[in-house]
Structures are given as C-alpha cells and as structure tokens.
Design a protein around this motif. Structure first.
Motif, PDB file in Angstrom:
ATOM      1  N   THR A 108       0.815  -1.209   0.000  1.00 57.85           N
ATOM      2  CA  THR A 108       0.000   0.000   0.000  1.00 57.85           C
ATOM      3  C   THR A 108       0.853   1.265   0.000  1.00 57.85           C
ATOM      4  O   THR A 108       0.371   2.333  -0.359  1.00 57.85           O
ATOM      5  CB  THR A 108      -0.946   0.008   1.222  1.00 57.85           C
ATOM      6  N   GLY A 131       1.280  -2.672  -5.521  1.00 58.96           N
ATOM      7  CA  GLY A 131       0.312  -1.582  -5.485  1.00 58.96           C
ATOM      8  C   GLY A 131       0.950  -0.315  -6.016  1.00 58.96           C
ATOM      9  O   GLY A 131       2.164  -0.250  -6.193  1.00 58.96           O
ATOM     10  N   GLY A 136      -5.825   1.338  -1.610  1.00 67.01           N
ATOM     11  CA  GLY A 136      -5.701   0.424  -0.477  1.00 67.01           C
ATOM     12  C   GLY A 136      -5.569  -1.019  -0.950  1.00 67.01           C
ATOM     13  O   GLY A 136      -5.243  -1.291  -2.106  1.00 67.01           O
ATOM     14  N   VAL A 137      -5.841  -1.938  -0.034  1.00 67.10           N
ATOM     15  CA  VAL A 137      -5.718  -3.363  -0.333  1.00 67.10           C
ATOM     16  C   VAL A 137      -6.765  -3.753  -1.380  1.00 67.10           C
ATOM     17  O   VAL A 137      -7.945  -3.459  -1.224  1.00 67.10           O
ATOM     18  CB  VAL A 137      -5.935  -4.190   0.955  1.00 67.10           C
ATOM     19  N   GLU A 163      -2.519   3.619   5.690  1.00 64.57           N
ATOM     20  CA  GLU A 163      -1.160   3.765   5.137  1.00 64.57           C
ATOM     21  C   GLU A 163      -0.774   5.239   5.277  1.00 64.57           C
ATOM     22  O   GLU A 163      -1.234   6.097   4.521  1.00 64.57           O
ATOM     23  CB  GLU A 163      -1.146   3.269   3.692  1.00 64.57           C
ATOM     24  N   SER A 170      -7.529   1.167   4.270  1.00 65.52           N
ATOM     25  CA  SER A 170      -8.049  -0.077   3.686  1.00 65.52           C
ATOM     26  C   SER A 170      -9.199  -0.633   4.515  1.00 65.52           C
ATOM     27  O   SER A 170      -9.290  -0.397   5.718  1.00 65.52           O
ATOM     28  CB  SER A 170      -6.932  -1.120   3.590  1.00 65.52           C
TER      29      SER A 170
END
Ligand SMILES: *Cc1c(COP(=O)(O)O)cnc(C)c1O
Length: 414
Positions: A108, A131, A136-137, A163, A170
């Motif tokens: 992230t 990423g 985000g995830v 993050e 996320s």
C-alpha cells in the motif's frame, strides 16, 4: 527571519529551544504522527515514577489493560510494549511464525514496505501484492492469490489499515471476507499504528489475529509505547512458533499482565499518560472521536480541492480520516514544485510541521496530519498555514481553501 546565534548554540544542547525559535505560540505539529499531546496528558505524565512491582502500579496496570480493549474493539488481551510501533510489528511476527514461513503482504505504500523488510530480516519469506501507493488493499487480488495456495503454505496475511505515507485507508472487514472466501487459514495481522484511537477498529468482529498499534498518533501520547491485540488463534499459534524471541515473548507478558504487572520495567510515566488519554477518549465518546476525524478529513479535502491541488488517494471510499496527502502542482518544465522547500518555508514562517513525502513520494507530496488532539480551530489554523505557505512560496493555487473548510465546518456545527 534572522536566527539568534545564541539560540542556535542553546538549541544544540536543548532541542526544545528550537520550538521557541519563531516567536511565541504553540508549535503546530501537523505531521501524521507523532501528533500533538494534550496538556492533560502531559500533566499526567509529570508525576513521580512509582515502584512497578508495588500495589499502586498494580491498580494502574489493571485499569489500563482493561480500558485499552474497546479502543481495539476486543475483549481479548492487549499487550503493551515499551517500544515504538516497529517493535510491536516485530512482536506480532516473532510470536506467531516459524523461520521460512511464507507471509503475504500488500504494497500500500512506505509503511507496508518497511514491514515487509522487517519480516525478511527475521527470516520469513515475503510476497507482495503490488500496489501503486494510491490505493488500499485490493481484496479481489488477495482472494485470488490465496485461492492459488491450496496447500496453505501462506501462514499470515499482513496489511496496513491506514497507510500513513499515502493517506489511504483499507477496508479490513473486506480483507477478512476475502480470506474467508478463499477458505484460507492464514493468520490476519493488521498495522493500525496511525489509525487506532482515531478510526473505528473491530479486532474481534473482523477476525483479526494480531492488531499492531502505537502511542504517538491517534492515541494522543508521546512516542514510546506500542500494542499487540491478539486473538485466541494467535495465542494458539504462539505456542507452536519457533522464531527466536526474548524481550518480545507474549507468554511472560500475558502471565504478568493477568495480575496487572509487566515482566520487565514498563514505561511507567507513559502509562500514566495512557490512563489519562483513555479517560479523555471515553469522555468524548469513541463514536464522536471517529466522527470528528471524518469531519476534519472532509474539511481538509475541500480545502485541498479548492486550492486546485490533487489528493494522492485515488479512491474516495479509501480516503484516510487521519491525514491527507496532497500532490504539488507541476511547473512549466513538467517537474513538481518542491514539496520540501514548501514545508521548510511553512516551518520557518509559521512554526508548523507538515509531513514529508516518504520514499518515492519525496519532494512532490506533502501530508497534512489531522489526528489526535485536534479541533475545528486547530484545523483552520493548520489549513491557514498551508494556504499562506502556498502563497509565500509562489506556488500556483487558487485562494479559498480555508474558506471552503470554514463553510463546511460551520454547516456541520449547526
Ligand atoms: C508510524 C508508523 C509506523 C512506524 O512506527 P514507529 O513508531 O515509527 O516505529 C508503522 N506503520 C505505520 C502505518 C505508521 O504510521
């Protein structure tokens, strides 16, 4: 502004003197951690250190070890280390895993990258779902990667909740759903270092096995203590785990904590501060704290948009409630205006620290922290410093960012 050379010499001995460098008034510490520490917490820390094996300490220990639980959304134990967040990252891994175990992590941003490097130093085999540091995830990717692991060689999934390098949050409930949809037994570990205390977190409900937190961001404390919230599954894994651990061992900690004590000398004065910070949080009410962070984040984004700057986070559903990362506009040669020179000017003229762009974001991104001990007027002061800084540094922008934030906050206060 001219520097007084005597002040500079004094500052070399006493770094606190630098805080008085620019006239009077409070320094605005608007980096996304450490955050501003409220006076009540500072006063609580300023108290004689007591015997950490005595009855007074036991009362304090019992109280904080219980009161910390709702902040993580858990009824399970939460352990407290005398360490920065990085120590709690390490504790999470060494207590649950074995040398050579495979861990799946998600890129992230800078903090996810640092956690991965730490895992590698411990002898774990890490894998990154790549990423772009602006999202985000990706739970679909996570689910399909776990489905490609029918032998369950992946032992843990490690993700960063907020993050801090990018201002992207996320969805941890969605991460849990992805792991369950893949019918994968990997442990779920979540770094909430910059979110816990500011953003709702449900360790138990979301089936998180180890949640890592730290004192100096949303918890309104100075740096120096960090947390591991655990699940029964994580405790069971710790009984099988063979990675070397000494100071970080959960077992001794859990045994001592049961009676309110710690196996080694705890950061007693920071624990006084923690008790006070927890009182403040329950007085305000956790739902109110989470709503306040959302409101300040929205006001900040309105200001950033009004200035004509770009928000680094590209998915509005993932905007961070605790910080906003903004992209510097481009010059005619295609390069970004220098974010660090801008931050330097804001520090020197307005006595405010803004967050730098980390790693590959350095020089073209800056971050506005709006977390912890913070209110509408501190936000308007913060945004005022940014807007004046943009003008003073000659960075092309539109006026009216602060006004946009004022309009929003006034409407919300109605
Ligand atoms: C600040 C931070 C860290 C590092 O914590 P330290 O207290 O500096 O060791 C790790 N992860 C995230 C998300 C952070 O914001």
């Amino acid at each position: 502004m001219k520097r007084d050379p005597n002040n500079a010499i004094h500052a070399a001995i006493n770094p606190r003197a630098t805080l008085n460098r620019i006239g009077q008034g409070r320094h605005f510490l608007q980096i996304p951690g450490p955050s501003n520490v409220p006076d009540r917490v500072l006063r609580a820390i300023d108290f004689p250190t007591i015997d950490h094996r005595g009855p007074e300490f036991q009362q304090l220990g019992r109280r904080i070890l219980e009161a910390i639980k709702p902040i993580f959304g858990t009824t399970q134990p939460v352990m407290i280390y005398a360490a920065s967040g990085t120590g709690a990252w390490e504790a999470a891994l060494v207590n649950t895993l074995n040398a050579g175990d495979q861990v799946l992590m998600v890129e992230t941003g800078h903090f996810a990258t640092l956690w991965k490097k730490l895992a590698e130093k411990l002898g774990l085999k890490t894998e990154f779902i790549p990423g772009d540091w602006r999202h985000g995830v990706d739970c679909r990717q996570l689910e399909s990667r776990l489905k490609e692991d029918p032998t369950h060689s992946i032992k843990a999934v490690c993700v960063v909740h907020n993050e801090t390098s990018t201002g992207v949050l996320s969805d941890i409930a969605a991460v849990r759903r992805a792991i369950d949809a893949a019918h994968h037994p990997a442990l779920l570990m979540v770094d909430t270092i910059s979110s816990v205390g500011s953003v709702e977190f449900r360790h138990d409900e979301w089936g998180v096995d180890v949640t890592i937190g730290s004192s100096q961001k949303g918890m309104m404390l100075p740096p120096g203590i960090s947390f591991n919230a655990v699940s029964e599954k994580a405790i069971a894994a710790s009984h099988q785990s063979t990675l070397p651990k000494a100071y970080w061992g959960w077992e001794e900690m859990l045994v001592a904590n049961r009676s309110g004590f710690f196996p080694t000398t705890p950061a007693t004065n920071l624990l006084y501060g923690l008790a006070e910070a927890l009182d403040m949080m329950f007085e305000e009410g956790l739902p109110n704290i989470y709503a306040r962070h959302q409101r300040h984040a929205e006001a900040t984004r309105r200001a950033v948009r009004a200035w004509g700057l770009e928000i680094l986070c590209q998915n509005p559903a993932e905007y961070s409630p605790v910080l906003t990362a903004a992209v510097m506009p481009k010059r005619s040669d295609g390069q970004h205006f220098d974010a660090d020179a801008f931050r330097q000017l804001v520090l020197e003229r307005f006595n405010m620290s803004l967050g730098m762009g980390l790693a590959k974001l350095q020089g073209w991104v800056f971050r506005i922290g709006h977390l912890g001990d913070f209110n509408d007027l501190s936000l308007i002061g913060t945004l005022g410093g940014v807007e004046m800084g943009l003008a003073a540094a000659g960075i092309p922008h539109q006026k009216g960012g602060v006004q946009a934030a004022i309009d929003y906050l006034a409407e919300q206060a109605r």
